[in-house]
Write a protein that holds these residues in place. Sequence first.
Motif, PDB file in Angstrom:
ATOM      1  N   VAL A 168       0.858  -1.178   0.000  1.00  0.00           N
ATOM      2  CA  VAL A 168       0.000   0.000   0.000  1.00  0.00           C
ATOM      3  C   VAL A 168       0.896   1.229   0.000  1.00  0.00           C
ATOM      4  O   VAL A 168       1.788   1.354   0.848  1.00  0.00           O
ATOM      5  CB  VAL A 168      -0.925   0.012   1.234  1.00  0.00           C
ATOM      6  CG1 VAL A 168      -1.645   1.351   1.353  1.00  0.00           C
ATOM      7  CG2 VAL A 168      -1.921  -1.135   1.173  1.00  0.00           C
ATOM      8  N   GLY A 169       0.666   2.137  -0.939  1.00  0.00           N
ATOM      9  CA  GLY A 169       1.395   3.398  -0.934  1.00  0.00           C
ATOM     10  C   GLY A 169       0.704   4.406  -0.032  1.00  0.00           C
ATOM     11  O   GLY A 169       1.241   4.835   0.987  1.00  0.00           O
ATOM     12  N   LEU A 170      -0.512   4.777  -0.399  1.00  0.00           N
ATOM     13  CA  LEU A 170      -1.343   5.677   0.408  1.00  0.00           C
ATOM     14  C   LEU A 170      -2.688   5.022   0.660  1.00  0.00           C
ATOM     15  O   LEU A 170      -3.237   4.349  -0.218  1.00  0.00           O
ATOM     16  CB  LEU A 170      -1.581   7.000  -0.329  1.00  0.00           C
ATOM     17  CG  LEU A 170      -0.388   7.892  -0.636  1.00  0.00           C
ATOM     18  CD1 LEU A 170      -0.866   9.133  -1.384  1.00  0.00           C
ATOM     19  CD2 LEU A 170       0.347   8.271   0.635  1.00  0.00           C
ATOM     20  N   LEU A 171      -3.221   5.246   1.837  1.00  0.00           N
ATOM     21  CA  LEU A 171      -4.584   4.816   2.152  1.00  0.00           C
ATOM     22  C   LEU A 171      -5.199   5.900   3.003  1.00  0.00           C
ATOM     23  O   LEU A 171      -4.670   6.238   4.065  1.00  0.00           O
ATOM     24  CB  LEU A 171      -4.576   3.471   2.885  1.00  0.00           C
ATOM     25  CG  LEU A 171      -5.938   2.825   3.153  1.00  0.00           C
ATOM     26  CD1 LEU A 171      -5.826   1.297   3.160  1.00  0.00           C
ATOM     27  CD2 LEU A 171      -6.547   3.298   4.481  1.00  0.00           C
ATOM     28  N   GLY A 172      -6.295   6.471   2.533  1.00  0.00           N
ATOM     29  CA  GLY A 172      -6.915   7.559   3.285  1.00  0.00           C
ATOM     30  C   GLY A 172      -8.376   7.722   2.950  1.00  0.00           C
ATOM     31  O   GLY A 172      -8.801   7.488   1.816  1.00  0.00           O
ATOM     32  N   GLY A 173      -9.142   8.116   3.955  1.00  0.00           N
ATOM     33  CA  GLY A 173     -10.560   8.351   3.753  1.00  0.00           C
ATOM     34  C   GLY A 173     -11.266   8.363   5.085  1.00  0.00           C
ATOM     35  O   GLY A 173     -10.888   7.640   6.006  1.00  0.00           O
ATOM     36  N   LYS A 174     -12.282   9.169   5.196  1.00  0.00           N
ATOM     37  CA  LYS A 174     -13.018   9.282   6.452  1.00  0.00           C
ATOM     38  C   LYS A 174     -14.005   8.128   6.592  1.00  0.00           C
ATOM     39  O   LYS A 174     -14.975   8.047   5.857  1.00  0.00           O
ATOM     40  CB  LYS A 174     -13.736  10.628   6.511  1.00  0.00           C
ATOM     41  CG  LYS A 174     -12.767  11.809   6.495  1.00  0.00           C
ATOM     42  CD  LYS A 174     -13.489  13.129   6.519  1.00  0.00           C
ATOM     43  CE  LYS A 174     -12.480  14.290   6.509  1.00  0.00           C
ATOM     44  NZ  LYS A 174     -13.143  15.614   6.498  1.00  0.00           N
ATOM     45  N   GLY A 175     -13.699   7.221   7.555  1.00  0.00           N
ATOM     46  CA  GLY A 175     -14.580   6.091   7.796  1.00  0.00           C
ATOM     47  C   GLY A 175     -14.563   5.040   6.708  1.00  0.00           C
ATOM     48  O   GLY A 175     -15.449   4.180   6.673  1.00  0.00           O
ATOM     49  N   ALA A 176     -13.547   5.077   5.838  1.00  0.00           N
ATOM     50  CA  ALA A 176     -13.513   4.158   4.696  1.00  0.00           C
ATOM     51  C   ALA A 176     -12.421   3.108   4.814  1.00  0.00           C
ATOM     52  O   ALA A 176     -12.172   2.360   3.871  1.00  0.00           O
ATOM     53  CB  ALA A 176     -13.324   4.952   3.403  1.00  0.00           C
ATOM     54  N   GLY A 177     -11.764   3.019   5.978  1.00  0.00           N
ATOM     55  CA  GLY A 177     -10.617   2.129   6.113  1.00  0.00           C
ATOM     56  C   GLY A 177     -10.926   0.680   5.795  1.00  0.00           C
ATOM     57  O   GLY A 177     -10.164   0.012   5.074  1.00  0.00           O
ATOM     58  N   ALA A 178     -12.052   0.155   6.335  1.00  0.00           N
ATOM     59  CA  ALA A 178     -12.390  -1.251   6.112  1.00  0.00           C
ATOM     60  C   ALA A 178     -12.655  -1.516   4.635  1.00  0.00           C
ATOM     61  O   ALA A 178     -12.220  -2.532   4.081  1.00  0.00           O
ATOM     62  CB  ALA A 178     -13.604  -1.631   6.956  1.00  0.00           C
ATOM     63  N   VAL A 179     -13.368  -0.599   3.994  1.00  0.00           N
ATOM     64  CA  VAL A 179     -13.672  -0.754   2.559  1.00  0.00           C
ATOM     65  C   VAL A 179     -12.392  -0.724   1.740  1.00  0.00           C
ATOM     66  O   VAL A 179     -12.191  -1.542   0.828  1.00  0.00           O
ATOM     67  CB  VAL A 179     -14.640   0.356   2.093  1.00  0.00           C
ATOM     68  CG1 VAL A 179     -14.783   0.347   0.572  1.00  0.00           C
ATOM     69  CG2 VAL A 179     -15.992   0.193   2.756  1.00  0.00           C
TER      70      VAL A 179
END
Length: 227
Positions: A168-179
Amino acid sequence: MVIHASVEPLEWESTFFNIHSGIIHFSDSAAPLTVAQLTCWSRVQAKIDAADTARLSALQTLGFQVVEAEMDFVLSVDLPPGGQSEPLPIAREHDIPALRTLAETLFTHSRFGTPWYAPGESGRFYGQWVENAVRGTFDDVCLLAYDATGLISGFVTLRRLPGNQARVGLLGGKGAGAVLMALAQGWCRQQKIAGLHVATQFGNLPALRRYVLSGAQPVGTAYWLYR
């Protein structure tokens, strides 16, 4: 402890930030690292295992400061036998403006932040990162999560590594981690990749919890230092 190492140029970062930057390459066959070697660089980075306290102390003696601590995880991906897989929401060129705006909002605190870099540079750096991922530069793909209104709520970028692995390079999002973690694993399955690596800052407790809940196992800790 004497550090045997050379300084290798970080050409892309030097151009992007307009800061003459290099990174330490440790090697037993290299000459001892000296302050004189370091003074010709505006910024020198080093990454070491967090358990290597002797090297940490020696780098601090040379003027390095700890900037960030990170933990590395690996997640084993089950590879089911053949069959059709669901299409993945891959980001396209027209998504770049929204993704850049989101990245610049999410990644305001990082090792590319103040006092080492000017205010706003962290967001600009990660905005460029996600744009490059959409175009297949450095990372191979960018996958999207959407909110109930159909707007982009998060993204994850991935790149293939040697040995049937990916990161994983970047992972970001509000409340979207599991998805986003589910999407990343879905891409790995499509690509027949058995291991997914991801790293995050020690202080990012929501990300640490998410990776553990997703089944990832911690495999290493490291410090980033700058001079």
